[in-house]
Design a protein around this motif. Structure first.
Motif, PDB file in Angstrom:
ATOM      1  N   ARG A  13      53.029  10.839   2.408  1.00  0.00           N
ATOM      2  CA  ARG A  13      54.332  10.548   3.009  1.00  0.00           C
ATOM      3  C   ARG A  13      54.337   9.143   3.604  1.00  0.00           C
ATOM      4  NH1 ARG A  13      56.677  15.060   6.821  1.00  0.00           N
ATOM      5  NH2 ARG A  13      58.421  13.618   6.582  1.00  0.00           N
ATOM      6  N   ARG A  14      55.483   8.472   3.357  1.00  0.00           N
ATOM      7  CA  ARG A  14      55.612   7.140   3.929  1.00  0.00           C
ATOM      8  C   ARG A  14      55.770   7.259   5.431  1.00  0.00           C
ATOM      9  NH1 ARG A  14      59.721   6.335  -0.343  1.00  0.00           N
ATOM     10  NH2 ARG A  14      58.765   5.218  -2.102  1.00  0.00           N
ATOM     11  N   GLU A  16      57.234   5.987   9.113  1.00  0.00           N
ATOM     12  CA  GLU A  16      58.586   5.636   9.533  1.00  0.00           C
ATOM     13  C   GLU A  16      58.844   4.141   9.382  1.00  0.00           C
ATOM     14  OE1 GLU A  16      61.397   5.936  13.530  1.00  0.00           O
ATOM     15  OE2 GLU A  16      59.596   7.163  13.345  1.00  0.00           O
ATOM     16  N   GLN A  18      57.521   2.156   7.172  1.00  0.00           N
ATOM     17  CA  GLN A  18      57.666   1.865   5.757  1.00  0.00           C
ATOM     18  C   GLN A  18      59.065   2.218   5.262  1.00  0.00           C
ATOM     19  OE1 GLN A  18      54.229   4.143   4.395  1.00  0.00           O
ATOM     20  NE2 GLN A  18      53.245   2.233   3.711  1.00  0.00           N
ATOM     21  N   GLU A  19      59.566   3.376   5.697  1.00  0.00           N
ATOM     22  CA  GLU A  19      60.921   3.779   5.318  1.00  0.00           C
ATOM     23  C   GLU A  19      61.944   2.777   5.834  1.00  0.00           C
ATOM     24  OE1 GLU A  19      61.855   6.078   3.401  1.00  0.00           O
ATOM     25  OE2 GLU A  19      60.175   7.468   3.235  1.00  0.00           O
ATOM     26  N   THR A  20      61.755   2.312   7.059  1.00  0.00           N
ATOM     27  CA  THR A  20      62.673   1.333   7.640  1.00  0.00           C
ATOM     28  C   THR A  20      62.623   0.025   6.870  1.00  0.00           C
ATOM     29  OG1 THR A  20      62.393   2.313   9.835  1.00  0.00           O
ATOM     30  CG2 THR A  20      63.274   0.072   9.731  1.00  0.00           C
ATOM     31  N   ILE A  22      61.761  -0.441   3.697  1.00  0.00           N
ATOM     32  CA  ILE A  22      62.378  -0.265   2.379  1.00  0.00           C
ATOM     33  C   ILE A  22      63.892  -0.282   2.502  1.00  0.00           C
ATOM     34  CG2 ILE A  22      62.735   1.398   0.512  1.00  0.00           C
ATOM     35  CD1 ILE A  22      59.796   2.238   0.921  1.00  0.00           C
ATOM     36  N   PHE A  23      64.419   0.373   3.532  1.00  0.00           N
ATOM     37  CA  PHE A  23      65.869   0.383   3.752  1.00  0.00           C
ATOM     38  C   PHE A  23      66.382  -1.037   3.987  1.00  0.00           C
ATOM     39  CE2 PHE A  23      69.227   0.191   6.972  1.00  0.00           C
ATOM     40  CZ  PHE A  23      70.264   0.807   6.279  1.00  0.00           C
TER      41      PHE A  23
END
Length: 267
Positions: A13-14, A16, A18-20, A22-23
């Motif tokens: 799982r990425r 948090e 990393q998700e931010t 990418i967004f």
């Protein structure tokens, strides 16, 4: 014994952050594409295009009208060679462009001359290809005095309710083809009488509607002829306008400073 199919290994799982990240990368990419190839906002910084635009107007510029060059991209990134999908503007278009010779500032003017045209000013009258462009006196242009609309004392007046206003002599010009627009003529200026300019290939001749308060193609030491590669797009609509009486950190002052009647005006 029954054999069970092997399970595919789970992706880790990425986190948090990393998700931010990418967004944000996706958001920047979308904004880059929209601003470069579709629509870009522009704020009016000067009164050179009065009465068509006012200081404090916010407008949208469509980017596809005249093709694309490096100046279509944010910061004029050198990713587009020359000019692609090129199209010649029409006389009378209100255009945002990178101002020569440095090409590092966005300016807005009206296209008056196309390649091969001759342009001259005589006694404040515009001559296009040797013929005077019809110029008709119309009602004065009246503008309330505000931080975004200062006024020379010579043109100051008061409305019936006592409100300080600017009152400018206003005229209507009609270009060949029928394009009509309003201009201001504040009296004599050095731009009222010029030599004859012949627009070279690949360039346009730009003028401000506020004829006595505009640096434009009439002045070789200003911008001169504007290369079509410098054109960024065509002004299409006002989406906001403020008279300058609001403070960004005081939202309750915004409604009173908004020029509501200018929102949605088409070019």
């Amino acid at each position: 014994m029954a054999l069970r199919p092997a399970r595919a290994p789970r992706r880790p799982r990425r986190s948090e952050w990393q998700e931010t990240l990418i967004f944000l990368v996706k958001l920047v990419a979308i904004v880059f594409v929209v601003r470069s190839f579709l629509v870009s906002p522009f704020v009016i910084p000067s009164g050179s295009m009065l009465p068509r635009t006012l200081i404090g107007d916010y407008l949208f510029v469509t980017k596809w009208n005249y093709g694309y060059s490096r100046h279509s991209l944010p910061f004029s990134l050198p990713l587009i060679p020359g000019r692609i999908f090129a199209s010649t503007p029409a006389r009378g278009d209100v255009v945002v462009f990178k101002a020569p010779p440095t090409s590092d500032e966005d300016w807005i003017k009206r296209v008056i001359g196309l390649p091969g045209d001759t342009i001259q000013m005589r006694g404040g009258t515009l001559f296009l290809n040797g013929r005077a462009v019809p110029k008709q006196r119309v009602a004065d242009f009246v503008l309330p005095v505000s931080p975004n609309s200062p006024c020379d004392p010579y043109f100051r007046d008061r409305a019936a309710d006592g409100t300080p206003i600017c009152r400018y002599p206003q005229f209507e010009e009609t270009l060949p083809g029928g394009v009509r627009y309003r201009i201001l003529d504040q009296g004599f200026s050095v731009g009222d009488d010029t030599g004859i300019y012949r627009v070279p290939a690949g360039h346009v001749f730009m003028m401000g509607d506020n004829r006595d308060d505009s640096k434009d193609s009439r002045f070789p030491d200003s911008i001169g002829y504007v290369p079509m590669t410098n054109l960024e797009g065509k002004a299409v609509v006002n989406f906001w306008s403020t008279d300058g009486n609001a403070a960004w950190l005081k939202p309750w002052t915004w409604p009173g400073a908004t020029r509501w009647g200018r929102i949605g005006e088409l070019y």
